[in-house]
Design a protein around this motif. Structure first.
Motif, PDB file in Angstrom:
ATOM      1  N   MET A 206      52.175  41.005  46.410  1.00 12.76           N
ATOM      2  CA  MET A 206      51.485  41.834  45.429  1.00 12.76           C
ATOM      3  C   MET A 206      50.988  41.048  44.224  1.00 12.76           C
ATOM      4  SD  MET A 206      53.478  45.507  45.378  1.00 12.76           S
ATOM      5  CE  MET A 206      52.180  46.237  44.374  1.00 12.76           C
TER       6      MET A 206
ATOM      7  N   LEU B 219      54.409  46.617  38.770  1.00 10.94           N
ATOM      8  CA  LEU B 219      54.433  46.373  40.209  1.00 10.94           C
ATOM      9  C   LEU B 219      55.840  46.657  40.712  1.00 10.94           C
ATOM     10  CD1 LEU B 219      52.384  43.059  40.567  1.00 10.94           C
ATOM     11  CD2 LEU B 219      51.568  45.426  40.568  1.00 10.94           C
TER      12      LEU B 219
ATOM     13  N   ASN C 174      53.020  50.977  40.380  1.00 11.74           N
ATOM     14  CA  ASN C 174      52.184  50.574  41.510  1.00 11.74           C
ATOM     15  C   ASN C 174      53.074  49.975  42.595  1.00 11.74           C
ATOM     16  OD1 ASN C 174      50.420  49.426  43.329  1.00 11.74           O
ATOM     17  ND2 ASN C 174      49.392  48.087  41.849  1.00 11.74           N
TER      18      ASN C 174
ATOM     19  N   TYR D 171      47.574  41.321  42.387  1.00 13.33           N
ATOM     20  CA  TYR D 171      47.665  41.985  41.078  1.00 13.33           C
ATOM     21  C   TYR D 171      48.368  41.042  40.105  1.00 13.33           C
ATOM     22  CZ  TYR D 171      46.716  46.252  43.787  1.00 13.33           C
ATOM     23  OH  TYR D 171      46.165  47.197  44.618  1.00 13.33           O
TER      24      TYR D 171
ATOM     25  N   THR E 242      45.928  51.450  46.124  1.00 11.83           N
ATOM     26  CA  THR E 242      46.422  50.126  45.747  1.00 11.83           C
ATOM     27  C   THR E 242      46.984  49.345  46.925  1.00 11.83           C
ATOM     28  OG1 THR E 242      48.507  51.200  45.162  1.00 11.83           O
ATOM     29  CG2 THR E 242      46.949  50.786  43.377  1.00 11.83           C
TER      30      THR E 242
ATOM     31  N   GLU F 281      51.247  48.771  33.582  1.00 14.38           N
ATOM     32  CA  GLU F 281      51.335  48.857  35.037  1.00 14.38           C
ATOM     33  C   GLU F 281      52.544  48.047  35.505  1.00 14.38           C
ATOM     34  OE1 GLU F 281      48.780  47.551  39.053  1.00 14.38           O
ATOM     35  OE2 GLU F 281      47.818  47.574  37.074  1.00 14.38           O
TER      36      GLU F 281
ATOM     37  N   ARG G 294      50.158  44.264  32.815  1.00 12.46           N
ATOM     38  CA  ARG G 294      50.780  44.423  34.128  1.00 12.46           C
ATOM     39  C   ARG G 294      52.062  43.581  34.168  1.00 12.46           C
ATOM     40  NH1 ARG G 294      46.782  42.878  37.748  1.00 12.46           N
ATOM     41  NH2 ARG G 294      46.045  45.021  37.950  1.00 12.46           N
TER      42      ARG G 294
ATOM     43  N   ASP H 167      50.900  55.312  41.920  1.00 18.35           N
ATOM     44  CA  ASP H 167      49.531  54.919  42.244  1.00 18.35           C
ATOM     45  C   ASP H 167      48.747  56.012  42.962  1.00 18.35           C
ATOM     46  OD1 ASP H 167      51.200  54.591  44.404  1.00 18.35           O
ATOM     47  OD2 ASP H 167      50.726  52.496  44.746  1.00 18.35           O
TER      48      ASP H 167
ATOM     49  N   CYS I 112      44.326  47.787  35.860  1.00 21.68           N
ATOM     50  CA  CYS I 112      44.223  47.069  34.586  1.00 21.68           C
ATOM     51  C   CYS I 112      42.868  46.380  34.453  1.00 21.68           C
ATOM     52  CB  CYS I 112      45.356  46.048  34.458  1.00 21.68           C
ATOM     53  SG  CYS I 112      46.929  46.767  33.930  1.00 21.68           S
ATOM     54  N   GLU I 113      42.417  45.752  35.543  1.00 16.61           N
ATOM     55  CA  GLU I 113      41.113  45.097  35.501  1.00 16.61           C
ATOM     56  C   GLU I 113      39.994  46.120  35.300  1.00 16.61           C
ATOM     57  OE1 GLU I 113      43.697  42.330  38.041  1.00 16.61           O
ATOM     58  OE2 GLU I 113      43.573  44.448  37.522  1.00 16.61           O
TER      59      GLU I 113
ATOM     60  N   LYS J 255      42.189  47.831  41.285  1.00 19.89           N
ATOM     61  CA  LYS J 255      42.980  47.115  40.283  1.00 19.89           C
ATOM     62  C   LYS J 255      42.794  47.820  38.939  1.00 19.89           C
ATOM     63  CE  LYS J 255      42.433  42.751  42.780  1.00 19.89           C
ATOM     64  NZ  LYS J 255      42.042  41.315  42.701  1.00 19.89           N
TER      65      LYS J 255
END
Length: 245
Positions: A232, A210, A121, A236, A135, A208, A175, A94, A161-162, A159
């Motif tokens: 998280m 996490l 991330n 996310y 992040t 992505e 994600r 990230d 992906c958003e 964020k």
């Protein structure tokens, strides 16, 4: 005796340097499994970033290129355009992707470059000692946010992906996480799909993941994985944000 589980061929025999409990090793394996199953090791080129995975070139048997901090998508773009028949992927954290490399990330996605990005991330700068990352969660204590991340002075988490889903060009954005067996299997599916999309010429794909950072979070590996789930994932949310079939 039949072999039912073994190291992917696309992984070297080098001992991983990551901290105990770090999920980088899991994700490396998933990437290598996807390369093996798609039969693309001999035509794959990976881009190693600056960050905890800076030495990824030691771990994958495919050709690897080292990129300056944040510039992996730009390097991948150049390689893919020069060698369009090769499969090109970046493996970024990230701090690398969402901070110094945010412009490269957005621009590459906006152009719809036919590459694959694996984005880790873990909500913190891992390699450099645990500073706040783009992040990092609101209220999260880090070396540079000792009283917790305050949106008034340090802004809100980015964020990815958003953000990228607002662009027209990306083909695939998902994600995932690797906190348990079910999620590991789902992450494997997403990573393999991202490579398959590139093979089929569909365009820009980003997965992505996490991830946990037990060392810099000051937690046991087990508690760190639970923190991903409890803290998280609500910020996310997991899922597919774009899939152009």
């Amino acid at each position: 005796m039949a072999v039912v589980f073994e190291k992917p061929h696309a992984l070297t025999d080098a001992v991983l340097h990551y901290c105990p409990g770090c999920p980088h090793g899991i994700v490396h394996r998933l990437v290598a499994e996807a390369i093996d199953e798609l039969g693309i090791e001999g035509k794959t080129i990976g881009i190693a970033p600056v960050g905890c995975s800076v030495m990824a070139y030691d771990y994958f048997r495919c050709d690897m290129v080292e990129a300056a901090h944040g510039r992996a998508p730009a390097v991948a773009t150049g390689i893919k355009r020069c060698m369009p028949d090769n499969v090109v992927f970046t493996y970024q954290g990230d701090g690398d992707l969402a901070s110094i490399g945010l412009c490269e990330t957005v621009s590459t996605a906006c152009r719809g470059e036919n590459i694959t990005i694996i984005f880790i991330n873990n909500a913190i700068y891992g390699m450099t000692g645990g500073q706040m990352a783009p992040t990092s969660l609101l209220g999260q204590v880090t070396q540079t946010s000792p009283y917790g991340r305050d949106p008034k002075t340090q802004g809100y988490p980015i964020k990815i992906c958003e953000l990228l889903s607002t662009l027209d060009a990306p083909a695939y954005l998902e994600r995932v996480t690797v906190t348990d067996v079910k999620n590991v299997k789902n992450a494997k599916r997403a990573i393999k799909k991202a490579f398959q999309n590139q093979i089929e010429g569909k365009g820009f794909s980003l997965v992505e993941v996490l991830s946990a950072c037990p060392t810099n979070w000051g937690m046991t590996p087990t508690d760190a994985l639970q923190w991903v789930t409890d803290k998280m994932v609500p910020v996310y949310p997991l899922g597919c944000f774009r899939d152009k079939e």
